[in-house]
Design a protein around this motif. Structure first.
Motif, short mmCIF file in Angstrom:
data_model
loop_
_atom_site.label_atom_id
_atom_site.label_comp_id
_atom_site.label_asym_id
_atom_site.label_seq_id
_atom_site.Cartn_x
_atom_site.Cartn_y
_atom_site.Cartn_z
N ALA A 1 0.81 13.21 -28.89
CA ALA A 1 2.24 13.24 -28.58
C ALA A 1 2.68 14.68 -28.34
CB ALA A 1 3.03 12.63 -29.72
N GLY A 2 3.49 14.88 -27.31
CA GLY A 2 3.99 16.21 -26.96
C GLY A 2 3.19 16.88 -25.86
N ALA A 3 1.94 16.44 -25.66
CA ALA A 3 1.11 17.02 -24.60
C ALA A 3 1.62 16.52 -23.24
CB ALA A 3 -0.35 16.63 -24.79
N THR A 4 1.44 17.34 -22.22
CA THR A 4 1.94 16.97 -20.89
C THR A 4 0.82 16.74 -19.89
OG1 THR A 4 2.18 19.30 -20.27
CG2 THR A 4 4.13 18.19 -21.20
N GLY B 1 3.26 3.84 -20.70
CA GLY B 1 3.40 3.54 -22.11
C GLY B 1 2.24 2.74 -22.65
N ASN B 2 2.20 2.65 -23.99
CA ASN B 2 1.15 1.87 -24.63
C ASN B 2 1.74 0.82 -25.58
OD1 ASN B 2 2.01 3.37 -26.81
ND2 ASN B 2 0.14 4.57 -27.00
N GLY B 3 3.04 0.62 -25.54
CA GLY B 3 3.70 -0.35 -26.39
C GLY B 3 4.47 0.27 -27.53
N SER B 4 4.13 1.52 -27.86
CA SER B 4 4.86 2.18 -28.95
C SER B 4 5.41 3.55 -28.57
CB SER B 4 3.95 2.33 -30.19
OG SER B 4 2.77 3.02 -29.85
N ASN B 5 4.85 4.19 -27.54
CA ASN B 5 5.40 5.46 -27.07
C ASN B 5 5.08 5.64 -25.60
OD1 ASN B 5 2.65 6.53 -27.10
ND2 ASN B 5 2.90 6.71 -29.31
N GLY B 6 5.72 6.64 -24.99
CA GLY B 6 5.54 6.79 -23.55
C GLY B 6 5.89 8.16 -23.01
N GLY B 7 5.80 8.28 -21.69
CA GLY B 7 6.13 9.51 -20.99
C GLY B 7 6.34 9.23 -19.52
N THR B 8 7.00 10.16 -18.83
CA THR B 8 7.31 10.00 -17.41
C THR B 8 6.43 10.92 -16.57
OG1 THR B 8 9.60 9.49 -17.95
CG2 THR B 8 9.15 10.13 -15.69
N VAL B 9 5.86 10.38 -15.51
CA VAL B 9 4.97 11.13 -14.62
C VAL B 9 5.81 12.04 -13.72
CG1 VAL B 9 3.26 10.95 -12.76
CG2 VAL B 9 3.29 9.25 -14.62
N THR B 10 5.50 13.35 -13.75
CA THR B 10 6.22 14.31 -12.90
C THR B 10 5.35 14.83 -11.75
OG1 THR B 10 5.64 16.15 -14.36
CG2 THR B 10 7.75 15.05 -14.76
N TYR C 1 -11.68 13.02 -12.43
CA TYR C 1 -10.48 12.38 -12.96
C TYR C 1 -9.26 12.83 -12.17
CZ TYR C 1 -10.01 16.95 -15.17
OH TYR C 1 -9.92 18.32 -15.38
N ASP C 2 -8.16 12.09 -12.34
CA ASP C 2 -6.86 12.52 -11.80
C ASP C 2 -6.06 13.11 -12.95
OD1 ASP C 2 -7.55 11.51 -9.32
OD2 ASP C 2 -6.43 9.65 -9.55
N LEU C 3 -5.41 14.23 -12.71
CA LEU C 3 -4.61 14.87 -13.74
C LEU C 3 -3.14 14.51 -13.54
CD1 LEU C 3 -4.48 16.81 -16.16
CD2 LEU C 3 -4.17 18.68 -14.52
N VAL C 4 -2.60 13.76 -14.50
CA VAL C 4 -1.21 13.34 -14.47
C VAL C 4 -0.41 14.28 -15.35
CG1 VAL C 4 0.39 11.49 -15.11
CG2 VAL C 4 -1.79 10.93 -14.03
N THR C 5 0.66 14.85 -14.82
CA THR C 5 1.54 15.71 -15.61
C THR C 5 2.72 14.88 -16.08
OG1 THR C 5 0.90 17.63 -14.28
CG2 THR C 5 2.90 17.83 -15.62
N LEU C 6 2.96 14.92 -17.39
CA LEU C 6 4.07 14.18 -17.99
C LEU C 6 5.24 15.11 -18.23
CD1 LEU C 6 2.01 12.16 -20.63
CD2 LEU C 6 2.84 11.34 -18.42
N ALA C 7 6.43 14.56 -18.25
CA ALA C 7 7.65 15.36 -18.48
C ALA C 7 7.63 15.93 -19.90
CB ALA C 7 8.89 14.48 -18.29
N GLU C 8 8.28 17.08 -20.07
CA GLU C 8 8.40 17.70 -21.40
C GLU C 8 9.06 16.71 -22.36
OE1 GLU C 8 7.32 20.62 -22.51
OE2 GLU C 8 6.49 21.17 -20.56
#
Length: 196
Positions: free
Chosen positions: A74-77, A94-103, A112-119
């Motif tokens: 959690a907290g990693a982008t 998401g995984n059912g309990s937490n999530g993030g938005t792809v930027t 691999y593909d590197l997905v950057t998540l919002a802060e």
């Protein structure tokens, strides 16, 4: 070449691993129109991609999932996902309990593909986990869950149609090109048998 014919000299067919017992595959009659509105930047969807089929409109919508290739806390982008995912910028994972938005998505790495998540992302996942596209940044509810699977490679172009799989046995999740989440497995039901 005969006049009026256009040949595609670069087919999308690729050498594929045996993802299931193909003699057990039951295909539905007729085609379904592929909705490409959630597939920006995607060239083609692979076989056994989870889809939502609407029999009234004869429309098929691809379900977006990603497989994690390196654990994230959690907290990693920076989220590393399996190559060839259908996810786009702006999607919530998401995984059912937490999530993030792809930027942003960087596809330049061969592994691999590197997905950057919002802060402020709360997304945490272990290697091998399958994340789904969620309705909100909290990552609790899937945007869609599959009721069928796609049969063959399908180019993402206006007017594309797919053939739907109504049943398949001995599906091997580790060999799938497009991952299938646990939520999808629940809605696919016992018409689809997964081996582990």
């Amino acid at each position: 070449m005969p006049a009026g014919f256009k040949y595609d000299m670069n087919p999308i067919e690729k050498v594929m691993p045996e993802m299931c017992r193909f003699e057990t595959v039951y295909r539905l009659s007729g085609g379904f129109n592929l909705d490409i509105s959630n597939l920006a930047g995607v060239d083609a969807i692979p076989p056994l991609t989870p889809v939502v089929i609407d029999f009234v409109t004869r429309k098929a919508v691809a379900v977006i999932n990603v497989e994690v290739v390196e654990s994230i806390s959690a907290g990693a982008t920076a989220l590393k996902v399996k190559k060839g995912s259908l996810v786009g910028v702006g999607a919530h994972l998401g995984n059912g309990s937490n999530g993030g938005t792809v930027t942003a998505i960087d596809k330049s790495n061969a592994d691999y593909d590197l997905v950057t998540l919002a802060e402020g992302s709360t997304l945490a996942a272990q290697k091998g986990a399958v994340l789904f596209e969620a309705t909100a940044v909290a990552g609790k509810t899937p945007k869609a869950t599959a009721n069928f699977l796609n049969y063959a490679w399908t180019k993402v172009v206006e007017g594309a149609t797919i053939t739907a799989i109504g049943r398949a046995y001995e599906i091997r999740p580790t060999r799938l090109i497009a991952p299938i989440s646990e939520k999808d497995k629940a809605t696919l039901g016992d018409r689809f048998l997964f081996t582990y």
